[in-house]
Design a protein around this motif. Structure first.
Motif, short mmCIF file in Angstrom:
data_model
loop_
_atom_site.label_atom_id
_atom_site.label_comp_id
_atom_site.label_asym_id
_atom_site.label_seq_id
_atom_site.Cartn_x
_atom_site.Cartn_y
_atom_site.Cartn_z
N LEU A 180 -3.34 -0.45 -4.38
CA LEU A 180 -2.17 -1.49 -3.88
C LEU A 180 -1.62 -1.94 -5.22
O LEU A 180 -1.83 -1.52 -6.19
N ASN A 183 0.78 -1.01 -0.13
CA ASN A 183 -0.11 -0.03 -0.15
C ASN A 183 0.88 1.31 -0.01
O ASN A 183 0.33 2.47 0.19
N TRP A 201 -7.12 1.97 -0.10
CA TRP A 201 -5.70 2.18 -0.26
C TRP A 201 -5.71 1.65 -2.01
O TRP A 201 -6.38 0.73 -2.43
#
Length: 484
Positions: A456, A425, A454
């Protein structure tokens, strides 16, 4: 009443007849995190009653000026009129004569937060925590009671709650998490549980601890006994999907405090889900209001300050390689021990393979986050290259990336090469900060999974190279993705 010198006597009399308790101030009471001067306002409610309460507190104090409780009440009544520097002076004089009285530090620390002096707040609140460590907890009476006149907070709750807040506003998320976890021990009714849970949830999300954040929401439900912290309760229900962002923002005639508190939660939700434009719109609306002592208002300032630092890209002088830590051991306990999650056997093998890729590349430095899995991944390569591993906050915290890139540019030139060992992340945000165009995100393996806010990267078998020493950026901002 303090009057601006340039007002004529007639205008002063007219204003005095209209709002007899308004306090005028030529000097700003605080400076916002964005550099704006902040003045006392007339938004606190019944100003006549607040002034009357202060007068009574002054009379009580004068009758017994050595009583620390009366000093505290004089400071609190002064602060309710947004006279924060005066309140801090009162607490400081009390501390001079009662240096081991924890409540004085607790309240002065709170008011240092109000004027955006977070380091001083942290020092005071840590002192209060030490002084109360072996003391029983006690209910803290409200100066501005809820409609049921039932105090909900305790001394230790307020110490740890405000300490967590000071760390959070400063951007020190690890220490904020520790303080809020401690605060949870003293969050024994639904109001204070919601307050602590809300800030801890946001802290976990910022740290990428999504599973821990989800667990925080488990005890939250619609039928909680909320006497005063409705805004925090609503925010938590929104995080659970039981309320929509529009429900929180579109309440009829929201007061300035509710706008700041609920608005910040909604703005953060948009920030988590990648809608920075909407988040900034809400944060701007909050700071356009006048209730600047509200924690949500201060937090909105902090977010806008951080966004101004991270939304612009930074051209990097040295060549930078990024690699995610190798495979980690499954079924590891969550919480603070999560940082010590080791590599599994496949991860150990991958870490030992990493030096093969860099055998013909001269490295000037190796950076890593302070977790076992990243340090273990970097260790075999560091041994081969005879380099130390430097722990960098930017390998764990997105808010530190801008300053870290600036540090790299100061230390290294185009002839240097450095490696960052970080997390799934964090890789995307380094790439975006370096100028990765949005149209290159798929090519670089960036994903937007639905289970987290997030961005990623997935898998463990790629290295990213940022090379921007040429005058023109080409090929996705100088970023390439390499399988190893």
């Amino acid at each position: 009443m303090q009057k601006k010198r340039f007002l004529s006597q007639g205008i002063i009399i007219l204003i005095a007849l209209w709002l007899p308790t308004v306090v005028f101030s030529e000097e700003p009471e605080a400076i916002s995190l964005l550099g704006k001067q902040l003045y006392r306002s007339a938004l606190q409610g019944d100003l006549e009653q607040l002034q009357s309460n202060l007068n009574q507190a002054q009379t009580d104090y004068e009758q017994n000026p050595n009583d620390p409780e009366l000093i505290i009440w004089l400071g609190r009544r002064t602060a309710y009129l947004w006279r924060y520097h005066d309140a801090i002076d009162i607490y400081s004089k009390g501390i001079a004569t009662h240096p081991n009285y924890p409540k004085l530090y607790r309240h002065r620390g709170h008011r240092y937060i109000s004027i955006r002096e977070f380091d001083k707040a942290i020092a005071d609140l840590e002192k209060a925590a030490r002084l109360t460590e072996n003391m029983p907890d006690e209910i803290e009476p409200d100066g501005a009671p809820n409609k049921h006149n039932i105090p909900r907070g305790t001394l230790k709750f307020n110490i740890w709650y405000h300490l967590g807040l000071a760390h959070y506003l400063k951007g020190d998320l690890e220490n904020a998490m520790g303080a809020y976890l401690k605060c949870m021990k003293y969050s024994k009714n639904d109001d204070v549980l919601c307050a602590t849970s809300d800030w801890l949830y946001m802290t976990y999300r910022r740290l990428g601890k999504d599973e821990e954040a989800v667990k925080i929401l488990e005890p939250i439900h619609q039928d909680m006994e909320i006497l005063e912290n409705t805004s925090y309760h609503n925010r938590l229900l929104m995080y659970k999907g039981l309320k929509s962002p529009d429900e929180l923002l579109n309440s009829e005639n929201p007061d300035e405090l509710s706008l700041a508190t609920q608005g910040y939660g909604v703005g953060n939700w948009y920030l988590y889900t990648g809608n920075n434009k909407k988040a900034v719109e809400i944060f701007d609306k909050i700071i356009a209001g006048k209730y600047w002592p509200a924690f949500g208002f201060i937090a909105a300032e902090a977010e806008l300050q951080r966004l101004s630092q991270t939304t612009t890209t930074t051209r990097i002088k040295p060549t930078v390689y990024l690699v995610r830590h190798a495979e980690k051991l499954a079924d590891w306990p969550h919480g603070r021990i999560g940082d010590y999650q080791p590599l599994n056997s496949a991860g150990v093998a991958r870490a030992e393979k990493l030096p093969d890729y860099f055998k013909d590349i001269t490295l000037s430095a190796i950076y890593s986050s302070n977790t076992t899995r990243t340090l273990h991944t970097a260790f075999p390569l560091a041994q081969k290259k005879e380099l130390k591993i430097t722990v960098a906050e930017a390998c764990k915290d997105t808010s530190a990336i801008t300053a870290f890139f600036q540090e790299l540019n100061e230390k290294f030139g185009p002839e240097d090469t450095v490696l960052l060992v970080t997390h799934s992340n964090l890789v995307p945000y380094h790439l975006m900060k370096a100028g990765l165009p949005k149209e290159c995100e798929d090519e670089m393996g960036l994903t937007h999974p639905t289970y987290t806010s997030w961005i990623l990267i997935e898998g463990y078998d790629h290295i990213w190279k940022i090379e921007q020493s040429s005058k023109q950026r080409v090929d996705c901002g100088g970023v390439t993705r390499i399988k190893y």
